[in-house]
Every structure is written in structure tokens, then in C-alpha cells.
Design a protein around this motif. Sequence first.
Motif, PDB file in Angstrom:
ATOM      1  N   THR A   1       2.310   9.407  -2.027  1.00 30.10           N
ATOM      2  CA  THR A   1       2.434  11.037  -2.405  1.00 30.10           C
ATOM      3  C   THR A   1       3.710  11.267  -2.197  1.00 30.10           C
ATOM      4  O   THR A   1       3.190  11.620  -0.921  1.00 30.10           O
ATOM      5  CB  THR A   1       1.001  11.309  -3.594  1.00 30.10           C
ATOM      6  OG1 THR A   1       0.537  11.568  -1.480  1.00 30.10           O
ATOM      7  CG2 THR A   1       0.406  10.709  -4.308  1.00 30.10           C
TER       8      THR A   1
ATOM      9  N   GLU B   1       0.510  -1.189  -0.295  1.00 27.39           N
ATOM     10  CA  GLU B   1       0.037   0.132  -0.029  1.00 27.39           C
ATOM     11  C   GLU B   1       1.003   1.368  -0.439  1.00 27.39           C
ATOM     12  O   GLU B   1       0.532   2.060  -0.556  1.00 27.39           O
ATOM     13  CB  GLU B   1      -1.146  -0.103   1.446  1.00 27.39           C
ATOM     14  CG  GLU B   1      -2.127  -0.539   1.330  1.00 27.39           C
ATOM     15  CD  GLU B   1      -2.971  -0.673  -0.032  1.00 27.39           C
ATOM     16  OE1 GLU B   1      -3.276   0.154  -0.215  1.00 27.39           O
ATOM     17  OE2 GLU B   1      -2.702  -1.800  -0.287  1.00 27.39           O
TER      18      GLU B   1
ATOM     19  N   LYS C   1       1.641   3.904  -3.528  1.00 30.53           N
ATOM     20  CA  LYS C   1       0.313   4.588  -3.076  1.00 30.53           C
ATOM     21  C   LYS C   1       0.334   5.982  -2.769  1.00 30.53           C
ATOM     22  O   LYS C   1       0.159   7.436  -3.007  1.00 30.53           O
ATOM     23  CB  LYS C   1      -0.795   3.760  -3.356  1.00 30.53           C
ATOM     24  CG  LYS C   1      -1.285   2.748  -4.062  1.00 30.53           C
ATOM     25  CD  LYS C   1      -2.259   2.507  -3.300  1.00 30.53           C
ATOM     26  CE  LYS C   1      -2.871   0.505  -4.299  1.00 30.53           C
ATOM     27  NZ  LYS C   1      -4.216   0.168  -3.486  1.00 30.53           N
TER      28      LYS C   1
END
Length: 498
Positions: A452, A447, A450
Amino acid sequence: MTDYLLSLAIMIPAVTGLALIYMKGVPAKGIRWLTLISSLVTFVVTLMIWANFDITNKDFQLTENYTWIQSLGVSYSLGIDGISLFLILLTGLIMPIAILGSWSGIKERVREFHIALMFLACGMIGVFAATDLILFYIFWEVMLIPMILLIGIWGSENRVGAAVKFFVYTMVGSLLMFLAIIYLYMHLSQHGITTFSLSTIYQGLKAYPLSATEQVVLFLAFALSFAIKVPLFPLHTWLPDAHTQAPTAGSVILAGVLLKMGTYGFLRFAIPFFPHAVEVFTPAICVLAVISIIFGALMCLVQEDFKKLIAYSSVSHLGFVILGIFALNERGVTGGIFQMLSHGISTGALFLLIGAIYERTHTRKIEKYGGIAKIVPKYSAVFFFVLLSSIGLPALNGFVGEFLILLGSFESNAVYAIFAATGMVLGALYMLILYQKVFYGKVTNEENKKITDLNMREWVYITPLLVLMVVMGMGSPWFTEFIEPSVESWLNDFGNSK
């Protein structure tokens, strides 16, 4: 206008908070912008306070004095010196940064959240500016209530327990301090001094000193309240829970400003009021400070929660501040005040960065990270820079305060300085281990791929803190020249009151 700068800094957030109470139905975005603008205006006012500060004047400056309750000698009295100047500036800086840091994290009861922030700002600035004991106590209580609400309403899963613990600890300390204030008033009133004015109380206690027993008892009442707020071992147990459960803005303000109120209280009240008791308790307090430094660092080594680790690091860093103050010499006290500012900036930045990553991953567990330096390189670089500031790398802000504290402590008692220095080594150890676990190695959680990197809003609120870390490290004389005259005066007054 310069005659009312301190009142302006207090009233702007208070008026904003009152206005927000009646602004039902206003969109959340409008609420956020209003409080941000208000906090920025307040920060500008604190900069004006700095600009109008006379470095050659050792007395309280920008004073305001208005009779409030004449029969009791209570007044609306404000003033600042080199001890409180930068703490007010720090408060003015931290508030807009905290608002930006919680811009997207708070989605429920947005208006109420910002009302709490505004009254919190009012109380914090008031604590540092008040020169009347009753006014100080009122601001002290005004500051506590919004923080309890921030933790209890907008905190994490165990927020209510953390808020209750914070409430119990702080209210017990506050009650003892209030009783001690009343006793001081009654003692001085027997000699015709019926006022809560700080300057008058200083002079009154020199002319009509308390007995040794009275000093010991009253010092313990004040010291317990301030030691809880620092927090000093073994009164620290509320802090990890409060930090862990508080929303990002709450953690930033708690670390950046609120903890400094305990150390400020020792400087402004407990030490000048009770010089005999200070002589009696200084060895014990220095021992507790050293224990706080080492214990806090050791606890950091075994933490599994991001925020709890930084919370225990605050126990360690504030132990240094207490050690510097109770060195009772110019280097130690100046270093203690400088370290208050440094800790507020560095640890505030760490909580902001943790809040930023938490908004993306919704976990504070260190084991859930690993290898994210490849995914968020800018965030990783900024975190490492702040880490270096926190552990006291030379040329950054964290080094100056701790170096002065160790010098002052060595002059006072070399044994304390030697043991305290181990805390700096442990500090580097636990922070570098944390960085290795979170940012290096393989990406163990899919996870995290992902995540940013830092966005524009985050760059806006973190950049001023990064700049200050360098400016305070490389240009520390620009700050200490404002602090040292007041410290010198404070030490002279303390010495004369023995």
C-alpha cells in the motif's frame, strides 16, 4: 522562563522517561501518545530557544550555571552558540518524527522502548548544551546506554552482535576521553584553576599551555572518541551493523543526531583545546576524511541491503563534514555545520522511508523489489525527492553544505577538494542505481503487488522534512547567519591559541 529553556529541553524528556517507569499496565496507545506529546513540547521549547537566540552575540547564550560538586569545581552549566543551536533544534525535531515512524513497528515492550527514547533525547540535548566537561561526559554516557538497548532489544535478527560492537567501540573511546579530561583538570589545577567550566578551560590552556607531547597524546584521546562516533575511516565498522539491526527509530536518531556528536566534539573540544596537535594531525585527518568519502560511496555500490547502503552513505557524507571542519576556514567550518543539519534531515528521511516499506514487505534486500513505482507512486515520488536532496541537487539542502565544504577545502588544500568531489559523483551514481533497481523495471516479486502507498501518519512525519529540504536549499542564509558569527569567533580563538 527564558532563563531555563535549556534545562526545560533536557528535563521534559527525562521526567517523561521517569514517569513511564512507574506507568505499568498503561495501554501501548497511551504510552505512544504521552511520549509523542512530550517530544512535541520539547520541540516547541527548542523553537523558543531559537527565538531567543541573539545573532549578534558570539558568546554562549541562555546560560545557566549552578554549583554542583564545589570541591571538584563541577557545575551544572549550560549554554549555546551558533555551533550548537541548530543541533539542539534538529534533536527536538527528529524525536517526535522518530516516535511517529515507529508507531506501528514496535509491538513488544512498548513502554520500555519509549523510556529509552526519552532518556536518549535527554542525553542528546544535554551533550549539545553542556558547558561543563564533566556534565558533558555524563550526558555523553546517558545518551549511549539507551541506544545500545534500542539496538540490542528491538533490533533485527543479529541485534545482539551489533549492540555489543557498538558498546565496545563507544566505551573504549569514552574511557580515553574521560582520562584526557582528568589529565586536563590536573594540569590546570597546578596553576590554581580547579574547574571543569569550558570557558575557563579555554582561557586556562591559553595562559598555561600544554607541552607539544601532551597536546598530541590528549588530542588523540579526544579525537579517537569523536572519530568513532562520526564515524571516520577506519573506525566505521560498527555503523553498518548498528544501522542495519536497529529499529527504524534507532536508525533515524542514529543518522539524524548521534553521528553529529562526533563532529560537534571536534569543534567544541578537540580543536580548541589542542591547537598544536591540530596542526600536526590536520593533514592525516583530511586524508582519512577523503578516504571516508570515497570508500563509503564505493561500498554503497555493492550493497544488497537497503539500510546498509544508506549506512555507508553516512560514512561518505560525514567525511565531507570532517573535511570542512579541518579546512579551518569560515567557509569550510560553516559548510560542515550546515551539512550536519542537512545530513540529519535527508538521511533521517531515507531511513523513515525504508522503515515504512519494511513494515509492508519485511525485507531489506534490494533484489526483492523492482517495479514498485507503479504500485506505490506517491512513495516513489517522495523517495526520489529525498534522494535528490541526499545527492546534493542545487536548490535543495544537500547542495549548500557540500558546496561550502568544497570551497573551504579548496582554499585550504585543492588536492583534498578534487578527490572529495569524486564522492559527490559516486553519491549520485549509487543512489540512482538504487532507485532504478527498486522502483523501475518489472515487478519481480508478486508479493509486492499488495504493497500500500503512504498513509496519513507517514505523510505527517515525512512532510516537515521535505519542506525543510527546500527551505534550507533555497533559504540557506536564514541558517548560516546564525552560524557564521560563532564560527568567526571560534576561528579567531583557535588562531589566537596557536
